[in-house]
Design an enzyme around this catalytic site. Structure first.
Site, PDB file in Angstrom:
ATOM      1  N   ASP A 191      56.493  28.411 -15.993  1.00  0.00           N
ATOM      2  CA  ASP A 191      57.385  29.524 -15.690  1.00  0.00           C
ATOM      3  C   ASP A 191      58.643  29.533 -16.543  1.00  0.00           C
ATOM      4  O   ASP A 191      59.381  30.516 -16.537  1.00  0.00           O
ATOM      5  CB  ASP A 191      57.776  29.492 -14.207  1.00  0.00           C
ATOM      6  CG  ASP A 191      56.576  29.793 -13.325  1.00  0.00           C
ATOM      7  OD1 ASP A 191      55.886  30.774 -13.623  1.00  0.00           O
ATOM      8  OD2 ASP A 191      56.331  29.049 -12.370  1.00  0.00           O
ATOM      9  N   HIS A 223      57.027  19.716 -11.774  1.00  0.00           N
ATOM     10  CA  HIS A 223      55.697  20.150 -11.360  1.00  0.00           C
ATOM     11  C   HIS A 223      55.101  19.084 -10.467  1.00  0.00           C
ATOM     12  O   HIS A 223      55.317  17.900 -10.695  1.00  0.00           O
ATOM     13  CB  HIS A 223      54.797  20.374 -12.583  1.00  0.00           C
ATOM     14  CG  HIS A 223      53.593  21.182 -12.251  1.00  0.00           C
ATOM     15  ND1 HIS A 223      52.452  20.628 -11.718  1.00  0.00           N
ATOM     16  CD2 HIS A 223      53.368  22.513 -12.353  1.00  0.00           C
ATOM     17  CE1 HIS A 223      51.582  21.591 -11.510  1.00  0.00           C
ATOM     18  NE2 HIS A 223      52.099  22.740 -11.879  1.00  0.00           N
TER      19      HIS A 223
HETATM   20  N1  ACO Z   1      65.620  20.510 -10.418  1.00  0.00           N
HETATM   21  C1  ACO Z   1      66.242  19.394  -9.964  1.00  0.00           C
HETATM   22  N2  ACO Z   1      65.614  18.366  -9.365  1.00  0.00           N
HETATM   23  C2  ACO Z   1      64.293  18.462  -9.213  1.00  0.00           C
HETATM   24  C3  ACO Z   1      63.567  19.583  -9.663  1.00  0.00           C
HETATM   25  C4  ACO Z   1      64.276  20.641 -10.293  1.00  0.00           C
HETATM   26  N3  ACO Z   1      63.637  21.713 -10.738  1.00  0.00           N
HETATM   27  N4  ACO Z   1      62.245  19.414  -9.374  1.00  0.00           N
HETATM   28  C5  ACO Z   1      62.156  18.228  -8.756  1.00  0.00           C
HETATM   29  N5  ACO Z   1      63.388  17.647  -8.660  1.00  0.00           N
HETATM   30  C6  ACO Z   1      63.683  16.310  -8.132  1.00  0.00           C
HETATM   31  C7  ACO Z   1      63.617  16.292  -6.606  1.00  0.00           C
HETATM   32  O1  ACO Z   1      64.884  16.586  -6.045  1.00  0.00           O
HETATM   33  C8  ACO Z   1      63.183  14.873  -6.351  1.00  0.00           C
HETATM   34  O2  ACO Z   1      64.290  14.031  -6.550  1.00  0.00           O
HETATM   35  P1  ACO Z   1      64.451  12.658  -5.691  1.00  0.00           P
HETATM   36  O3  ACO Z   1      63.262  11.814  -6.061  1.00  0.00           O
HETATM   37  O4  ACO Z   1      65.758  12.089  -6.122  1.00  0.00           O
HETATM   38  O5  ACO Z   1      64.438  13.085  -4.244  1.00  0.00           O
HETATM   39  C9  ACO Z   1      62.210  14.581  -7.484  1.00  0.00           C
HETATM   40  O6  ACO Z   1      62.631  15.431  -8.575  1.00  0.00           O
HETATM   41  C10 ACO Z   1      60.744  14.878  -7.151  1.00  0.00           C
HETATM   42  O7  ACO Z   1      60.654  16.229  -6.739  1.00  0.00           O
HETATM   43  P2  ACO Z   1      59.760  16.796  -5.545  1.00  0.00           P
HETATM   44  O8  ACO Z   1      60.444  17.962  -4.921  1.00  0.00           O
HETATM   45  O9  ACO Z   1      59.362  15.670  -4.646  1.00  0.00           O
HETATM   46  O10 ACO Z   1      58.497  17.276  -6.333  1.00  0.00           O
HETATM   47  P3  ACO Z   1      57.401  18.240  -5.773  1.00  0.00           P
HETATM   48  O11 ACO Z   1      56.150  17.846  -6.457  1.00  0.00           O
HETATM   49  O12 ACO Z   1      57.403  18.264  -4.278  1.00  0.00           O
HETATM   50  O13 ACO Z   1      57.872  19.707  -6.256  1.00  0.00           O
HETATM   51  C11 ACO Z   1      58.219  21.613  -7.607  1.00  0.00           C
HETATM   52  C12 ACO Z   1      57.407  20.326  -7.404  1.00  0.00           C
HETATM   53  C13 ACO Z   1      58.183  22.470  -6.313  1.00  0.00           C
HETATM   54  C14 ACO Z   1      57.570  22.420  -8.718  1.00  0.00           C
HETATM   55  C15 ACO Z   1      59.672  21.236  -7.958  1.00  0.00           C
HETATM   56  O14 ACO Z   1      59.694  20.491  -9.158  1.00  0.00           O
HETATM   57  C16 ACO Z   1      60.599  22.452  -8.066  1.00  0.00           C
HETATM   58  O15 ACO Z   1      61.147  22.895  -7.062  1.00  0.00           O
HETATM   59  N6  ACO Z   1      60.752  23.042  -9.318  1.00  0.00           N
HETATM   60  C17 ACO Z   1      61.531  24.248  -9.480  1.00  0.00           C
HETATM   61  C18 ACO Z   1      60.697  25.477  -9.107  1.00  0.00           C
HETATM   62  C19 ACO Z   1      59.609  25.798 -10.134  1.00  0.00           C
HETATM   63  O16 ACO Z   1      59.853  25.825 -11.341  1.00  0.00           O
HETATM   64  N7  ACO Z   1      58.403  26.080  -9.609  1.00  0.00           N
HETATM   65  C20 ACO Z   1      57.239  26.447 -10.449  1.00  0.00           C
HETATM   66  C21 ACO Z   1      56.216  25.359 -10.469  1.00  0.00           C
HETATM   67  S1  ACO Z   1      54.880  25.771 -11.533  1.00  0.00           S
HETATM   68  C22 ACO Z   1      53.974  26.839 -10.625  1.00  0.00           C
HETATM   69  O17 ACO Z   1      53.879  26.807  -9.446  1.00  0.00           O
HETATM   70  C23 ACO Z   1      53.321  27.866 -11.343  1.00  0.00           C
END
Ligand code: ACO
Length: 422
Positions: free
Chosen positions: A363, A306
């Site tokens: 989710d 998140h």
């Molecule tokens: N699986 C694997 N790796 C992940 C995940 C994941 N679900 N989420 C984040 N990471 C990793 C990223 O690759 C990144 O790694 P790094 O530092 O080695 O490059 C690190 O964790 C930070 O992630 P970001 O993408 O920079 O975090 P951001 O805040 O931009 O994204 C998001 C948040 C979009 C929710 C992301 O965690 C994601 O894609 N999750 C999966 C989709 C999801 O469940 N979305 C629902 C969110 S809740 C809502 O909107 C209601």
């Protein structure tokens, strides 16, 4: 404590005030930065940017705290119905019993939409995604109610707000009924707001429908848990569209499109699809954890991570309990639940997820509950939207009340410096 930062660049000095939110958050006010120094800030995805001041929702991602108008989400979820939380978000206070009855009666009275909207619905293929239909119908509602939705102040807008709260569940249920080939029905005004949502979705034309009380209770909580989440992608969209002085209904239609994406509200559908894929692939959970960790693989664990919560998502804790309650009344255990629990456990023990503070989000469990209620996977994001509607309305109104300027970020141009055709 300092109340400003002095910033110097190329011999030009600017005082940037620091101001505090009521919970102690601090922000640098950079509004004079460009005027004075010529510099702009660069913050893709707005990871570090406060876009507004808001009195609706407070969340502390480090502490796993979520509050609406000062009440904790745990308190609201335990002690309130969704209709009360709708009132709280939009009008700022929990309604008294008589205010609640009046509010609900007003919604019931407005629970009709123009029959011609069915014509728009019919023109969609049966296979169309319900979110695409819902966004179109919500935008279409403007054409049938051109006198509603423009900003006139919260009290004067009451009938627009009521109309939207009344019409939205009808349009949402129609997207479901169309995909199932069911007749398009209207509200049962003897039921609660949430009981009626269940009725409109599930009633079969040849049978009486009695909402399952466990499921209605769970649905109330689910909708409360989705009701607002401060400046997320869809709410920011609603605010930014409204900041051009677009009316409320088209701004909400834009919010629906933003919510649909699988990094946002579309994740609940993506979680179930991912779990099915894992099971079909021989239930090799470790293989999918490894894929999510592999930077060369675009796969991510859906329902994990998140932008703001870096401890745990308080909503997912509550949802896990609701999932147990709803799934507990089912005769057969859903194999998807077992896979979900094991996946969650393994991810929570894995260094990759621990070090990046990636926890299950709202989710991860919501889709399992909807599935147990026989809501088709494609409808999950519509369910999310039913919950988020009051938050969007509250955010839109606040943005207009605060007289916010049109949303228009700057950019750093990195294209061709200059080219000539001849
Ligand atoms: N699986 C694997 N790796 C992940 C995940 C994941 N679900 N989420 C984040 N990471 C990793 C990223 O690759 C990144 O790694 P790094 O530092 O080695 O490059 C690190 O964790 C930070 O992630 P970001 O993408 O920079 O975090 P951001 O805040 O931009 O994204 C998001 C948040 C979009 C929710 C992301 O965690 C994601 O894609 N999750 C999966 C989709 C999801 O469940 N979305 C629902 C969110 S809740 C809502 O909107 C209601």
């Amino acid at each position: 404590m300092q109340d400003k930062i002095q910033f110097e660049y190329n011999g030009k000095v600017v005082d940037l005030p620091i101001f505090k939110g009521v919970k102690g958050e601090q922000a640098i006010d950079i509004r004079q930065l460009r005027n004075t120094t010529g510099l702009v800030t660069y913050d893709p995805g707005y990871k570090n940017t406060g876009s507004c001041q808001s009195a609706i929702t407070y969340l502390d991602g480090e502490a796993g705290l979520l509050m609406h108008r000062g009440y904790s989400i745990e308190d609201l979820c335990e002690n309130c119905s969704f209709i009360e939380v709708i009132h709280l978000l939009i009008f700022g206070n929990l309604p008294t019993t008589s205010e609640k009855d009046e509010f609900l009666n007003e919604i019931r009275e407005k629970s009709l939409v123009d029959e011609d909207l069915k014509g728009i619905l019919k023109s969609f293929p049966k296979t169309a995604h319900p979110m695409c239909i819902l966004a179109s119908l919500t935008a279409g509602l403007v054409a049938f109610t051109p006198h509603l939705g423009s900003y006139t102040g919260i009290d004067q807008m009451r009938s627009s707000i009521i109309k939207l709260l009344a019409a939205f569940p009808i349009l949402a249920s129609w997207t479901h009924r169309k995909s199932r080939g069911l007749p398009l029905n209207y509200a049962n005004t003897s039921l609660s707001y949430v009981g009626n949502i269940a009725y409109m979705m599930f009633r079969q034309p040849h049978m009486e429908y009695y909402p399952n009380p466990i499921e209605v209770k769970a649905l109330n909580k689910l909708l409360i848990l989705h009701a607002d989440h401060e400046q997320n992608c869809s709410s920011s969209t609603v605010r930014i569209v409204g900041s051009s002085h677009a009316d409320l209904f088209p701004s909400i239609a834009a919010g629906l499109s933003a919510l649909w994406g699988k990094l946002h509200g579309g994740a609940n559908q993506a979680v179930i699809e991912m779990l099915i894929q894992i099971i079909k692939d021989g239930n090799n959970i470790q293989k999918f954890i490894d894929k999510a960790k592999d930077k060369k693989d675009p796969f991510r664990l859906m329902g994990f991570g998140h932008r703001v919560y870096r401890n745990f998502d308080p909503r997912s804790k509550l949802l896990k309990n609701i999932a147990k309650e709803v799934l507990g009344q089912k005769k057969n255990v859903d194999p998807i639940l077992e896979t979900a629990i094991e996946l969650e456990q393994r991810a929570l023990e894995d260094e990759y997820f621990i070090s990046r503070k990636l926890y299950p989000n709202v989710d991860f469990y919501s889709g399992l509950i909807y599935r147990a209620m026989d809501i088709p996977t494609k409808m999950f994001t519509v369910m999310f939207a039913l919950g988020r509607l009051p938050g969007w309305i509250a955010q839109w109104i606040e943005m207009r009340q605060n007289n916010e300027p049109i949303g228009r970020p700057r950019q750093i141009y990195v294209g061709h410096k200059s080219r000539r055709l001849k």
